[in-house]
Structures are given as C-alpha cells and as structure tokens.
Design an enzyme around this catalytic site. Structure first.
Site, PDB file in Angstrom:
ATOM      1  N   TYR A 168       0.844  -1.210   0.000  1.00  0.00           N
ATOM      2  CA  TYR A 168       0.000   0.000   0.000  1.00  0.00           C
ATOM      3  C   TYR A 168       0.870   1.247   0.000  1.00  0.00           C
ATOM      4  O   TYR A 168       1.828   1.374   0.769  1.00  0.00           O
ATOM      5  CB  TYR A 168      -0.917   0.031   1.225  1.00  0.00           C
ATOM      6  N   GLY A 176      -5.018   6.015   0.044  1.00  0.00           N
ATOM      7  CA  GLY A 176      -6.364   6.138   0.577  1.00  0.00           C
ATOM      8  C   GLY A 176      -7.355   5.309  -0.205  1.00  0.00           C
ATOM      9  O   GLY A 176      -7.153   4.112  -0.454  1.00  0.00           O
TER      10      GLY A 176
END
Length: 518
Positions: A65, A72
C-alpha cells in the site's frame, strides 16, 4: 535562531529507539538542545533492514500500500513499475494545499523533532539518509514553512507534513534567520543535497501524528507552569483581599485525597500564614474563587500525569501506515496515524486551562470592586489626594480580562467530536487532533494574557493592602514575588497605558522566568 547557536547548545537529544520525553522536544523547539542521530551500528542496521525489506518486496513484485498502489481510497489502483519512484513526489505535491497562519519557528522545530522520533522507531521502512536529512535541517535551522490549517488528524497530519517532505527534497519555502527563502536555495547555501525519496518515504513522513504531538508537547509545558503561576496568583489575591488562609488547612485537604489538589493547597500554605489567628471582622468563608481555588487548579494538576502519558506514548510510537516489520519481514496495514489520544488530551487540557482563566477573572472582579475587596480603593487605584478623582486604576484592565476569559471559554468545545467523513469515505472517522491542539494553544495564550493582568492586579492589591493595614506583612515567598513584579511594573498611581507592562509580564510567563514552588 542562528545555526551557530544550535551548535553551541550544550544538551544533545539522541534519536534512536529509546524513549523520549516532552522536555526533549520542547528543548529542541526552544533551541535549548540539539538533535543528534544515534551512531550505534545496531540502530542503523534496524533502520536499514526495513528499507532493504521493502526493496526486496518491490523486486519480487509485492503489493505494498502506498508503494505499488495509490493512496487512501485509491488503494485499488495499481501503480505501473516505471512510475513507482514518482509516487512519493506526487503525494507531497497534491497535499500542498494548507492555509492559515504558518507555524512559528518553535512549533516547526517541534514538528520536525516529533516526526524524526517516530521514524527512528524502525517500523517505517525509511532510509538512514532520510533521518539524517531531518537532522541536517534542524542543525542548520532551516525550517519548512508549514501552514497550520488543513489536517483532520487521520490519516495523520498529511497536509502540514507534506511541507516537511517537500523541503527535504529542496522544494517550497523555508524560514532561515527569520526570512522566508526558497528551499532549493537554502539547501544549496547550506551544502545540503536534496533527497530523492524512496518508494514509501513520502508516506512515512506524512502519514503520522507529528504535528498534533509536537503542539501537545509545547502545550504541556505551558499548562504545567500555569498550574503553579495560578496558585501563586491565588495566594497573592488572598493576601490582597485579606482572605482566610484557613481554607487551605492540611487536615482539611487530607480528607479529599486528590494528590494534585492537595499539592496546590500545600503550595498555598507555603505562601500564606495559615496558622495565624483569624482577625475580628474577617469573613468566615471567602468566596469560591479563593476558597475553592485548589479544587479548580487541582483538576489540571491531577490531569498532568495522564496527559504526559498520552503525549509521550504518542511521541514514542511508530504512527504511520503501513507498519514495516523488517525483522519479521511483514507489512502490517493498520490505523496508527489516528490521533485520538492527542485529540482527547488536548480537548481535556484546554478545558482545565480555561477554568484557570475563569478563576482568575473572578478573582480580578473581587479585587477591583470596593464592595468586595475588604477596604481597598475602587479599581485598585493607587492615586491619593485630589487627582484620585480622575484616576481609574485597573478599570479597563478588568474589562480586557473578561474579554480574554470569554474567548478562552468559547474555545473549549471539544474538537474531537467533530469528525467528518473525507476522502471518498475512506477516512470516514477522523480524530481532529491537530485542531484540538491548535485550540488548546489558543486557550493557553489567552489564559497567559489573563495571568499577566492578574499579576498586575495582585501586585497592586498587595501593595495597597500594606498601605491600608500596615501591620499585615506577606510571607517571604509572596514578598519576593511582589519585589520581582515591582521591578518590571511600577505601582500604578497616575493612570497609564498598561499594554507595555502586560507584554513584559507575558514574556516572563512564557520563559518561565519565576521559579515557583521548587
């Protein structure tokens, strides 16, 4: 502050995986200490291990990520391998949308130190070079210009910390010797090479609670001092009003065992003659702003230990996302950027501090009113003779105190309950911790203004009490305080502009000039 001043600072705060205290951050912020990065091989190996683990995952096409995905709500977007290196630059670029007043130099140093502390825990996947770059900026006192508004406190302080990330790379602006200059020029002049951020480093810098935590460290020291200063002011008010010192009796307070409240009562006993026989005509029970002062100030005094725990635990945490476990070779996705503990601490602190402003406002009202001040002149005017008719003493000062107090009380609405769902409902519950911290600093500022006015009032009232009742003498600690205040603020006889006196006393308060209850 000039960089040479930092090099000559005697105390060094070492940044590694050891626990830091509020005072470490506050001292760096004020220029009383300098930041140094640990040279220990085991510490540097830990930092390097996390960065190398990320590199290996990238080579093996791992999904990480914020490294190989968007940020987000865009975490489902896969970043092409040839664009991964550009992603950190885009992160700090599009977050460059802060507004409001810029954080001052002291606050900015604290922010930089707080972010450095978190990254040094070794769970952020950053390089040693990034840590050293932050230390270089602190050492040269090149301070990113960071707007104070734009953070919701989760995912951390993204927008304000983007300004730190950009400056590390030679972009945006810095404050150098009090002058705003382009970061690229400042770094070049200082011989510092701009960074090229590694894949997760933009996220690691920005996705954390450094801004709110730094402000909380600064707020804590101011609140701690105000507990002592408000106690001394109360003692002087009691003396000036010919109050009843028996209200602070040790036996009386032994039956209500809040330790902070008991400490405030004990401090008052050192300042007042609690054992003296009560004089005829003195009120049996003083009004609440004197009698209940330990109960008001004691709330903040009793809150300080747990406020310290909350702030220092956050300061000593790895608080970005994802957490990189280089030792266990895992990427852990969570929400450590959420600033709920700081938000609650700051909302609580500003409430307790505003109550000090309200207490002092009530004491001021008693001092200036000849119906309640036990024989002192109206408005504490020191003028005698015919010119007394046109002398108004502290009449206007009392109005200003009421204004500052009202504004402080208005600021006590808790920010942490105003969560807003943002960023396509990914950040659907946020802390508002930075807003709470900024509010708290404003309440502290206003309360210090109230305290500066009360210092004038209680000094004036104490001098007038000795004029009205020459047989009454203050205890040594109060006399020393009266003398110290008189050196800065002459007794007010003929009406004069008091703003310069207030500003002198504010500077004394904010530098903790008086050693109280050692």
């Amino acid at each position: 502050m000039h960089p040479a001043d930092l090099k000559n600072t005697s105390r060094a705060v070492r940044f590694d995986q050891e626990r830091l205290q509020i005072e470490d951050i506050a001292d760096i912020a004020a220029g009383r200490a300098r930041a140094t990065l640990s040279q220990a091989p085991e510490f540097r190996a830990t930092i390097t291990r996390g960065a190398e683990f990320l590199d290996r995952l990238l080579r093996e096409d791992g999904v990480i990520y914020g490294v190989t995905t968007g940020y987000g709500d865009s975490c489902t977007v896969t970043i092409p391998p040839d664009l991964v290196a550009e992603l950190p630059h885009h992160l700090y670029t599009y977050h460059g949308c802060g507004l409001g007043a810029y954080f001052d130099a002291e606050q900015t140093r604290a922010i930089m130190a707080a972010r450095l502390a978190s990254l040094c825990k070794g769970y952020s996947g950053v390089s040693v070079e990034l840590l050293e770059q932050i230390v270089r900026l602190l050492d040269k006192d090149l301070l990113p210009r960071i707007p104070s508004e734009g953070s919701v406190g989760a995912s951390g302080d993204l927008t304000p910390l983007s300004y730190l990330a950009a400056v590390l790379c030679g972009e945006r602006e810095v404050l150098r010797d009090g002058v705003e200059v382009p970061a690229a020029q400042a770094l070049q002049d200082a011989g510092i090479t701009p960074l090229r951020l590694r894949p997760k480093e933009g996220l690691a810098i920005m996705n954390g609670t450094a801004v709110m935590t730094a402000l909380a460290c600064l707020a804590y020291q101011r609140a701690e001092y105000l507990t002592r200063l408000c106690t001394r002011i109360t003692a002087m008010a009691s003396f000036a009003l010919d109050g009843n010192a028996h209200h602070f009796d040790a036996t009386l307070f032994s039956v209500k065992p809040h330790p902070g409240q008991q400490q405030v009562a004990a401090w008052l006993r050192t300042d007042l003659q609690c054992e003296q026989t009560q004089r005829n005509g003195k009120r049996l029970q003083d009004r609440y702003s004197l009698r209940c002062a330990p109960h008001v100030i004691g709330v903040l005094a009793d809150a300080l230990p747990w406020l310290r725990d909350y702030i220092e635990n956050e300061l000593n945490s790895a608080n970005d996302n994802p957490i990189i476990d280089g030792e266990g070779e895992r990427v852990l996705h969570g929400g450590h950027f959420y600033g709920g503990h700081i938000a609650f601490a700051m909302d609580s602190m500003k409430n307790a501090v505003a109550n000090l402003a309200d207490l002092m406002d009530r004491q001021m009202a008693l001092l200036v009113d000849s119906r309640y001040n036990n024989g002192l002149p109206s408005n504490l005017s020191g003028m005698q003779g015919p010119r007394a008719a046109i002398s108004h003493g502290l009449k206007a000062l009392q109005i200003s105190v009421s204004a500052w107090t009202a504004e402080a009380l208005k600021q006590t609405m808790p920010a942490s309950v105003f969560s807003r769902s943002t960023e396509c409902h990914n950040q659907d519950k946020v802390s508002m911790g930075t807003i709470a911290a900024r509010d708290c600093l404003r309440v502290l500022e206003l309360t210090e203004q109230v305290a500066s006015a009360l210092l004038i009032a209680v000094m004036q009232g104490s001098l007038l009490r000795q004029r009205v009742n020459p047989e009454v003498a203050p205890q040594a600690s109060l006399q020393a305080m009266i003398n110290a205040l008189s050196n800065d603020v002459p007794m007010i006889e003929e009406d004069r502009r008091l703003e310069p006196d207030l500003r002198v006393l504010l500077a004394r308060i904010r530098t903790h000039a008086w050693k109280l209850y050692e």
